[in-house]
Design a protein around this motif. Structure first.
Motif, short mmCIF file in Angstrom:
data_model
loop_
_atom_site.label_atom_id
_atom_site.label_comp_id
_atom_site.label_asym_id
_atom_site.label_seq_id
_atom_site.Cartn_x
_atom_site.Cartn_y
_atom_site.Cartn_z
N ASN B 313 8.18 -21.43 -52.72
CA ASN B 313 9.48 -21.36 -53.40
C ASN B 313 9.34 -21.34 -54.90
O ASN B 313 10.06 -20.63 -55.59
CB ASN B 313 10.36 -22.53 -52.96
CG ASN B 313 11.01 -22.24 -51.64
OD1 ASN B 313 11.95 -21.48 -51.59
ND2 ASN B 313 10.46 -22.78 -50.57
N HIS B 346 18.03 -20.54 -57.56
CA HIS B 346 17.01 -20.94 -56.59
C HIS B 346 16.44 -22.31 -56.92
O HIS B 346 16.05 -23.05 -56.03
CB HIS B 346 15.91 -19.89 -56.51
CG HIS B 346 15.13 -19.97 -55.23
ND1 HIS B 346 15.70 -19.67 -54.02
CD2 HIS B 346 13.87 -20.36 -54.96
CE1 HIS B 346 14.81 -19.86 -53.07
NE2 HIS B 346 13.70 -20.29 -53.60
N ASN B 349 18.90 -24.62 -55.40
CA ASN B 349 18.81 -24.55 -53.95
C ASN B 349 17.59 -25.29 -53.45
O ASN B 349 17.66 -26.07 -52.51
CB ASN B 349 18.64 -23.09 -53.52
CG ASN B 349 19.90 -22.32 -53.69
OD1 ASN B 349 20.95 -22.92 -53.86
ND2 ASN B 349 19.79 -21.02 -53.68
N HIS B 350 16.47 -24.98 -54.09
CA HIS B 350 15.24 -25.56 -53.59
C HIS B 350 15.26 -27.07 -53.73
O HIS B 350 14.76 -27.79 -52.87
CB HIS B 350 14.04 -24.96 -54.33
CG HIS B 350 12.74 -25.45 -53.80
ND1 HIS B 350 11.84 -26.14 -54.57
CD2 HIS B 350 12.19 -25.38 -52.57
CE1 HIS B 350 10.80 -26.46 -53.84
NE2 HIS B 350 10.98 -26.02 -52.62
N ILE B 397 16.54 -22.85 -46.22
CA ILE B 397 15.30 -22.45 -46.86
C ILE B 397 14.76 -21.17 -46.23
O ILE B 397 14.00 -20.42 -46.83
CB ILE B 397 14.26 -23.59 -46.80
CG1 ILE B 397 13.31 -23.46 -47.99
CG2 ILE B 397 13.50 -23.62 -45.51
CD1 ILE B 397 12.52 -24.69 -48.24
N GLY B 399 16.52 -18.75 -45.87
CA GLY B 399 17.27 -17.69 -46.54
C GLY B 399 18.26 -17.01 -45.63
O GLY B 399 18.36 -15.80 -45.62
N GLY B 405 20.21 -20.71 -49.65
CA GLY B 405 18.97 -19.98 -49.92
C GLY B 405 19.21 -18.50 -49.98
O GLY B 405 18.56 -17.79 -50.75
#
Lengths: 316, 667, 222
Positions: B313, B346, B349-350, B397, B399, B405
């Motif tokens: 990631n 991102h 998100n991560h 994660i 996506g 994601g």
């Protein structure tokens, strides 16, 4: 968003739901003809669905609620995908909400849920199917995405109806890049829909099966939904192919209801041709060993990337 | 400093409060009750307040202050601008979930005393916040080192285990090599003014060669922190060693400080990045993403798997960052804004989804005592809360729409797709390949996550002891729920989130305000052709179909469902050992990407009475890069050791010669 | 935007197919199929030459198209087929080492040559210059095929495919080489083919196989 657009949208989803099993039946019929077998009726998949829907559903003792929900989710995503793909008209309200990338994402969602459900009961075949499905998926998904990218680069947008409209409106020309990706797309279609060189939809309990292995624990209405979703998936892929490579005849807003009336028979014609071609491909090719499947898909991925590069070089 | 309210002071107060909570832990160091039930929830409250302050301050112009602390003549300069606020919001929001979870997580008698752990934990949080507020090299490095040290102590919580000690040592080593590089980078950036405030660096006009040197040093330093390949080796060691909430924070937030640092240096301090820097960052990012994800797919330890997934990631994040630099350097500001937004999105998100996953593994670890995927399975029945909440993180994660994601993936792919406007034709050819790699990595991430979730939570329990695994406690559930809701919100409301983050891209790229969506539910970035994405509509449609299908089946057909044994495929007995193991599930990846792995297989012979199959997958970079490097260092150290004579006269001679040389040089 | 004129479209399609054929050669296992692919490549080349000749009206291009047809579509493939039969290697297949990996390297080569071709194409003034990148790619891919192959026969095929690439490149950049050069090259190829044919028999007599790794034993220093 005109009333016509909404009508087109609704009609398209209903059409997909109704026609998907027939398309599957048509492919099976063509296959049987080509292989000198007595062909089942086009309506056979409907009979199968009806039978499954009225049967009772047997759940494995340690199936969790994920296992029960998954068919609905898979079915739901497939229907949502059918709403996005411009198979009959380009003025779809739903296609605003999801472009080509989102479509690939939706298909991936269905695949992940299908695989998770296959792992849920914890049998050898289920996990085997899930593993192979994900193996096929992780190569097919980028290949599909690259295919979409080539079309998107030609028409400067990732929105599927706009791509279809742009490609129709252009003066007819040879697109080498699209030819490359069309081959790649066909390979992805075969792999993703468990068709012959990668998987065999007609067999059960062979060491090479993928899709059927995942559905072994399903029965009754759950299985019906899964089967229907699989038919929808095939239908959707065919329609993606039409939108990218044979976009002529999809109704445009400017044409009004007449366009819609024209689009429906054209779609049927395209489906008939595509079904025949699919059956032909399946008949003339031999099933690959599972370990050759990644090679097959890597080739598809490569072809799609090559198409992208050719597009950039030749600038068509 | 006065008592006037500013957002900067507010954020600083929250950081101080964290420090205070940490110190309070020392009052009753042995009491799990006190630390867990009082201090950690308080810390979560502070985190919530910090997140709220940071979000509110995103659109507020930059604020500066000077703390009367630090060395004489070298006070701490602090500054809060949109970039700091964005990362402070990330820190605050993530820490709420993690602290809540941690409140129920830490148990008695595990390594470090809970009070001390509480101190380390909160100092870690506060120092990360401090890094994001620092406005001079000195304050930045102090914050950076505090962060590294506190996290080192947290990693080595269970310091009685030798592997954990050596993992901690490796982490500390890489952290310090990186820190030296960052320090040198700041040294270059001051550009001869010898002023180490960031303001001085902004106004220093570096010539391109020096700017590139500064960039290279920063990339090395921050890359080491972010775990870019080939500086990633510490990550798969340190993350599994740390307690799960700490792993969550390290992976979710600490790695992002490196992204923050890169953004700060490349877009703010240097001023105008050159486009080819972006290519390097992009290449490293894509390489890390790919390397990380294929290694994640073959792991058998659940936390190690997540650590490799973090490498992936961060790779994706750096790819977005590199793309933004390429566009910025080519004066394509709207595209740069798109890529930068993908990067920031991102990061957020991560932080959320990786925290969920690490916390989920923490709960599993506590419930079962197992980190090995091969001894888990079927936990969805015993731990439904943890399983379903973890599933949210897993889907995010991987996506998948409509979770978060996918939003950043979508933004990133859009910015790759419209990269054809870069003036350099060769780069034009290369960039779409980047899109192909990103697509491949995302699809592989799906593979990894199916393996992760499927092997741990689905199927049949692989060990009989798993039948007693208890579900997570109320605090653990709350923490996970917070993070899962965050994932959902970021997933379905991208226009709102982007509107909040927009000041950051505006500030870094000196852009006017852009419109990211014509309607509140429809994301339509300005640079992305006419493409749009409306997750809420998509989600609603899917749910509608599901609902109709459920309803139709319920109304029209007599619902009959029976439970029966799983079909045993004709075998007499189906047992849990027939399921795929973690090794088995990773086998296709091992087979396809064989050249990347250093594999050791032990195959049974046909005559073995008790056949055993074992496979260990190692990282080739250890033998190719690190072992030779260690050899060189050792050889150099051996050379240098000759200086050590043991005789006083020799040492005096050294001093004498040094003195003479220095005098000769100076005079 | 205006679409390209039809002949240029066809030419682009030809060029793309040439590239595709080069990739198929990389992945093809059977020697016989390799030769067929080579003949196909020659045919495409011949077609492309005629297209360019029609466009530019240069008479010598017709001649070179005829030469291509005679030599590369009919002559050499026939010769190779005969050789294959006489050598009895009709069913010879060789393992392609990691086909996906080879193709990936091939892809990188394509990127490289496309990037290389763009500044070059900007210098050329021909209408066909955009296909220069493909020509370079075909040459380099043939080179890669020669590196990855171990059988003498497939190496020769790859070598001939490289020559095709060169020819195509010359056509894209400058509407073909001067006739004298072309004839010379054609003759060279023919002679080389004959010499190699003799060579094959010698190799086989010596080692009982056409696998070139046997040649490794010919070095003097162990």
């Amino acid at each position: 968003m005109t009333p016509l657009d909404i009508t087109t949208q609704l009609l398209q989803v209903l059409c997909a739901l109704a026609l998907a099993p027939a398309f599957l039946g048509w492919v099976n019929q063509c296959r049987a003809w080509l292989q000198n077998r007595a062909a089942p009726s086009v309506l056979q998949p409907y009979r199968g669905l009806r039978k499954l829907l009225i049967k009772e559903s047997v759940l494995a003792e340690n199936a969790s609620s994920l296992f029960r929900f998954a068919p609905y989710i898979v079915f739901g995503t497939m229907v949502a995908a059918a709403a996005i793909i411009p198979s009959m008209g380009t003025g779809l309200p739903m296609s605003l909400a999801a472009d080509g990338i989102a479509l690939v994402g939706l298909l991936a969602t269905a695949r992940v849920f299908l695989s998770l459900a296959a792992m849920d009961v914890g049998t050898a075949f289920g996990t085997l199917g899930a593993r192979r499905e994900m193996m096929v998926g992780f190569l097919a998904e980028p290949a599909l995405l690259m295919t979409l990218f080539v079309a998107a680069m030609i028409s400067h947008t990732t929105s599927l109806p706009l791509i279809a409209a742009e490609l129709t409106n252009r003066a007819p020309a040879l697109y080498p890049s699209l030819a490359f990706t069309a081959v790649a797309f066909t390979m992805v279609l075969l792999a993703e829909n468990a068709r012959i060189p990668v998987d065999n939809p007609a067999t059960h309990l062979e060491l090479t099966m993928i899709h059927e292995a995942m559905l072994l624990e399903y029965s009754g209405r759950h299985l019906a939904l899964m089967e229907w979703a699989a038919a929808l998936k095939l239908f959707n892929y065919a329609c993606i192919g039409f939108a990218l490579f044979l976009p002529w005849g999809t109704s445009r807003e400017a044409w009004g209801p007449a366009g819609l009336a024209l689009a429906a028979p054209l779609l049927l014609l395209k489906l008939a041709l595509a079904g025949g071609a699919l059956a032909l491909i399946e008949t003339v090719s031999a099933k690959l060993r599972v370990f050759r499947a990644p090679e097959f898909l890597a080739t598809a991925f490569l072809l799609a990337v090559l198409g992208l590069l050719v597009h950039l070089l030749l600038g068509d | 400093m006065g008592f006037t309210f500013s957002y900067l002071n507010g954020c600083l107060a929250m950081l101080l409060a964290w420090g205070g909570i940490g110190l309070a832990g020392l009052v009753r160091p042995r009491s799990v009750e006190f630390a867990g039930r009082t201090l950690f929830p308080l810390g979560a409250l502070c985190g919530a307040a910090l997140a709220a302050l940071a979000v509110a301050s995103l659109a507020v112009p930059a604020e500066q202050t000077v703390l009367p602390l630090g060395l004489p003549g070298l006070p701490f300069h602090l500054r809060r601008d949109a970039l700091s606020s964005a990362f402070l919001a990330l820190l605050g929001a993530t820490s709420v979930g993690v602290s809540l979870f941690a409140a129920g997580y830490f148990r008695r008698g595990e390594g470090t005393a809970p009070g001390l752990l509480c101190l380390e934990y909160h100092v870690f949080l506060a120092s990360m916040g401090f890094v994001m507020l620092a406005d001079d090299a000195y304050a930045f490095m102090v914050g950076w080192e505090c962060m590294a040290l506190s996290s080192y102590f947290l990693v080595t919580t269970q310091h009685r285990i030798p592997e954990i000690r050596s993992a901690g040592f490796l982490y500390l080593l890489v952290a310090h090599v990186g820190a030296i590089s960052i320090l040198l980078g700041f040294g270059v950036l001051q550009g001869g003014s010898w002023q180490f405030t960031f303001d001085a660096m902004r106004s220093a006009r570096l010539d391109p060669a020096w700017a590139s040197a500064a960039f290279g040093l920063a990339l090395f330093g921050f890359g080491a922190k972010a775990g870019l390949v080939p500086l990633h080796v510490w990550l798969p060691e340190a993350h599994p060693a740390a307690p799960s909430p700490v792993s969550a924070l390290m992976s979710g937030v600490m790695l992002k400080t490196a992204v923050y640092g890169m953004l700060r240096v490349c877009f703010d301090l240097v001023g105008a990045p050159q486009w080819w820097w972006g290519l390097i960052v992009l290449g490293l990012g894509l390489g890390s993403a790919f390397y990380g994800v294929i290694f994640a797919a073959v792991q058998t330890d659940m936390k190690r798997l997540l650590a490799w997934s973090s490498i992936e990631n961060l790779g994706v994040i750096f790819a977005g960052l590199g793309l933004a630099i390429v566009f910025r350097g080519s004066n394509l500001a709207p595209l740069a804004a798109l890529a930068l937004m993908a990067t920031l999105y991102h990061c957020l998100n991560h932080a959320l989804m990786k925290s969920i996953l690490f916390l989920g593994t923490g709960a599993v670890l506590h419930a079962t005592g197992e980190r090995n995927l091969g001894r888990l399975g079927g936990l969805i029945h015993r731990m439904p809360w943890i399983a379903w909440l973890t599933l949210v993180g897993v889907l995010a994660i991987a996506g998948l729409p409509p979770l978060n994601g996918f939003v950043s993936e979508w933004l990133l792919l859009q910015s790759f797709l419209f990269a054809g406007r870069v003036p350099e034709s060769f780069v034009n050819m290369l960039l779409p390949l980047g899109a192909a790699v990103v697509a491949l990595c995302t699809a592989l991430a799906g593979y990894v996550m199916v393996k992760f979730f499927g092997v741990i939570f689905l199927g049949q329990p692989r060990e009989p002891t798993l039948a007693q695994a208890p579900d997570g406690g109320i605090l653990e559930r709350l923490g996970l729920l917070w993070l899962a809701l965050g994932c959902l919100a970021l997933g379905v409301l991208p226009v709102q989130v982007i509107a909040m983050l927009e000041p950051v891209t505006r500030e870094l790229l000196h852009l006017p305000a852009l419109s990211w969506g014509s309607r509140w539910w429809l994301l339509a970035p300005p640079a992305a052709g006419q493409a749009s994405y409306g997750p809420l509509a998509l989600f609603a449609l899917t749910l509608l179909v599901v609902f109709i299908a459920l309803l139709a089946l319920r109304v029209s057909i007599r619902q009959r469902t029976r439970r029966g044994p799983a079909w045993d495929c004709g075998f007499a007995r189906l047992d849990p050992r027939m399921q795929d193991t973690a090794e088995g599930f990773g086998q296709p990846i091992r087979h396809i990407f064989e050249p990347f792995f250093a594999m050791h297989r032990e195959l049974p012979s046909p005559f073995d009475a008790a056949p055993r199959y074992r496979v260990a997958v190692g990282d080739r970079l250890w033998t190719l890069l690190y072992e030779p490097l260690a050899g060189i260092v050792r050889a150099a150290a051996d050379r240098a050791a000759r200086l050590q004579q043991g005789r006083i006269a020799t040492y005096l001679l050294y001093s004498f010669v040094t003195l003479i040389v220095l005098l000769a040089l100076v005079l | 935007m205006n679409p390209l004129p039809l002949d240029l479209q066809l030419l682009n399609a030809c060029a793309s197919l040439l590239l595709l054929l080069s990739f198929s050669m990389l992945a093809q296992r059977r020697v016989v199929n390799l030769v067929n692919l080579l003949a196909l490549q020659g045919a495409l080349l011949c077609f492309a030459t005629v297209l360019v000749a029609l466009r530019t009206g240069q008479a010598h291009l017709y001649l070179s198209a005829a030469l291509t047809l005679a030599l590369k579509v009919i002559g050499l493939p026939l010769l190779l087929h005969r050789l294959i039969r006489r050598l009895g290697v009709y069913w010879d297949a060789e393992p392609v080492i990691n086909p996906s990996g080879t193709m990936l390297i091939g892809l990188l080569i394509v990127v490289f040559s496309f990037g290389l071709a763009q500044p070059l194409a900007a210098l050329a003034s021909t209408a066909t210059r955009s296909t220069l990148g493909i020509a370079i790619a075909v040459i380099l891919l043939a080179f890669l095929a020669m590196i990855t192959r171990r059988k003498a026969m497939s190496q020769v095929v790859a070598f001939l495919s490289m020559e095709n690439g060169l020819f195509f490149g010359a056509m894209s950049a400058t509407y073909g080489m001067p006739m004298v050069v072309e004839l010379g090259v054609a003759l060279d190829v023919l002679v080389a083919m004959l010499v190699l044919g003799v060579f094959f028999f010698q190799i086989r007599e010596q080692f009982d196989s056409l696998d070139l790794h046997h040649l490794e034993s010919l070095k003097e220093v162990e």
